[in-house]
Design an enzyme around this catalytic site. Structure first.
Site, PDB file in Angstrom:
ATOM      1  CB  CYS A  91      -3.010   7.269  53.198  1.00 25.97           C
ATOM      2  SG  CYS A  91      -4.055   8.574  53.878  1.00 25.97           S
ATOM      3  NE  ARG A 215       4.563  26.738  54.201  1.00 24.40           N
ATOM      4  CZ  ARG A 215       3.929  25.651  54.627  1.00 24.40           C
ATOM      5  NH1 ARG A 215       3.161  24.967  53.797  1.00 24.40           N
ATOM      6  NH2 ARG A 215       4.047  25.242  55.882  1.00 24.40           N
ATOM      7  CB  SER A 252       0.423  15.735  54.750  1.00 24.46           C
ATOM      8  OG  SER A 252      -0.794  15.100  55.084  1.00 24.46           O
ATOM      9  CG  HIS A 353      -0.811  12.360  52.172  1.00 19.52           C
ATOM     10  ND1 HIS A 353      -0.729  11.220  51.385  1.00 19.52           N
ATOM     11  CD2 HIS A 353      -1.507  11.982  53.288  1.00 19.52           C
ATOM     12  CE1 HIS A 353      -1.329  10.225  51.996  1.00 19.52           C
ATOM     13  NE2 HIS A 353      -1.817  10.657  53.144  1.00 19.52           N
ATOM     14  CB  CYS A 383      -0.359   5.837  58.909  1.00 18.32           C
ATOM     15  SG  CYS A 383      -0.291   7.568  58.410  1.00 18.32           S
ATOM     16  N   GLY A 385      -6.214   4.832  56.826  1.00 17.34           N
ATOM     17  CA  GLY A 385      -7.458   4.964  57.555  1.00 17.34           C
ATOM     18  C   GLY A 385      -7.912   3.664  58.181  1.00 17.34           C
TER      19      GLY A 385
END
Length: 397
Positions: A91, A215, A252, A353, A383, A385
């Site tokens: 990420c 939203r 996310s 994301h 963060c 993996g």
């Protein structure tokens, strides 16, 4: 020492990372090409002067395979002479791209470089790249005989360790949507979002300019009715203390997106008559327990603050990626961080994301927010993996 400065930063508004999402009909090469072309057009630079393009992408398979950064710059019309590479730090891929780009400038290896990222989760679904094969091998199996777990379970383990209850997670997640919706209404993202033409469901070509994943009507009460996503009998037996409260609402969403940051030496910016917007102040990267996977922003932040000689109170805004609500909440608890400074325009729970793009997306938003508010220092951490994280501190100029 040479200063590495940010001259411009752009992104595409997020698209839902599923078939039918606003960006799902656009090839990922074209998503990245669009932000590369846009940053050149906005800055007025000669793309032939770009020493390198460093891009982040996680699912480097199918349409995103074979060095998508190089493919995209050629599609964007850059000269053949401009090279590129594509990296994967999960990420944090494009945040690492920005680190490598800025560090190359500081070292004198580059005068001008573009850091960028892309991910089309609608066209290349998450989990595609392993192709069903074992990516761990026997050494990992021996080291972790019970097996490592996926990030959803890690988010549950973080909730348990930091005693974060469902109401807290859902309230934070609703706030993310509310902050993002307020930012959209106030035009806070107007400078960073570059419109991209897409074909809508009716077959018409329209400009996509607003984050599709936000939203505005989201409430904590509405989120409270969602069922946990990751509980199974097997995991429940293995982790009896897990609270099983991670849902689609406090995670996310799957997202399509692309973003880019133009980085150069301060001397080059002066030579070209360009006004730097921020400079890279400090960098860190850290590893942590891969079982908890998402906690490394905590040691990464400690490292970057120590390198910078700053305290958390010196930072005017923190962008802590909202992969799941427990991640920024645990981080904030560890640093006693001001909640008003944490993802002040909403985070990934609302804004999405798009894995390979998120690092430079957060950086883009952080630069713009510091300019709007007059803040001096911004901190970004992500963060990643296998229990890693990048952290970056920038200083507005």
């Amino acid at each position: 020492m040479t200063n590495a400065v940010i001259v411009d930063a752009v992104r595409i508004a997020s698209g839902r990372g599923k078939p039918g999402g606003a960006l799902s009909g656009t090839h990922p090469v074209e998503l990245l090409a669009h932000v590369l072309r846009s940053i050149v057009d906005r800055s007025g630079i000669d793309p032939a002067q770009v020493d390198d393009v460093i891009g982040g992408c996680v699912q480097q398979v199918g349409e995103q395979a074979l060095n998508i950064s190089r493919t995209a710059l050629l599609s964007a019309g850059f000269p053949d002479s401009v090279p590129a590479t594509t990296i994967d730090r999960q990420c944090g891929s494009s945040q690492q791209a920005a680190h490598f780009a800025a560090q190359g400038v500081i070292a004198g290896a580059y005068d001008m470089v573009i850091a960028c990222g892309v991910e089309s989760m609608s066209r290349i679904p998450m989990g595609t790249s392993p192709m069903g094969q074992d990516t761990a091998g026997p050494g990992i199996a021996a080291r972790y005989p019970e097996g490592l777990v996926h990030q959803g379970i890690s988010a549950e383990l973080i909730s348990a360790r930091w005693k974060l209850d469902r109401d807290t997670l859902d309230a934070f997640s609703a706030q993310s949507h509310q902050r993002a919706a307020a930012a959209i209404a106030a035009g806070a993202f107007d400078r960073e979002i570059v419109p991209i033409d897409v074909v809508n469901a009716a077959g018409d070509t329209v400009a996509h300019t607003v984050d599709e994943t936000v939203r505005a009507s989201t409430t904590a009460e509405g989120l409270s009715g969602l069922r946990p996503s990751f509980r199974t009998d097997t995991f429940a037996a293995r982790f009896p203390d897990a609270p099983w409260q991670i849902t689609p609402g406090n995670s996310s969403p799957l997202t399509d997106g692309a973003s880019a940051v133009l980085i150069m030496s301060e001397e080059m910016a002066t030579k070209l008559g360009l006004t730097p917007r921020a400079r890279f102040h400090s960098f860190s990267v850290a590893g942590d327990d891969p079982m908890f996977m998402l906690t490394a922003p905590i040691p990464a932040t400690r490292k970057v603050l120590a390198k910078a000689g700053l305290s958390i109170d010196d930072i005017d805004a923190y962008e802590v990626n909202e992969a799941f609500a427990p991640v920024p909440l645990a981080w904030a608890h560890e640093f006693n961080a001001d909640p008003a400074k944490l993802n002040p325009l909403g985070g990934a729970i609302a804004l999405g994301h798009a894995l390979g793009s998120s690092g430079t997306r957060l950086l883009t938003t952080l630069v713009n927010h510091l300019e709007t508010t007059g803040g001096r220092y911004g901190l970004q951490t992500m963060c990643e993996g296998a229990g890693m994280a990048n952290a970056t501190i920038i200083e507005r100029l």
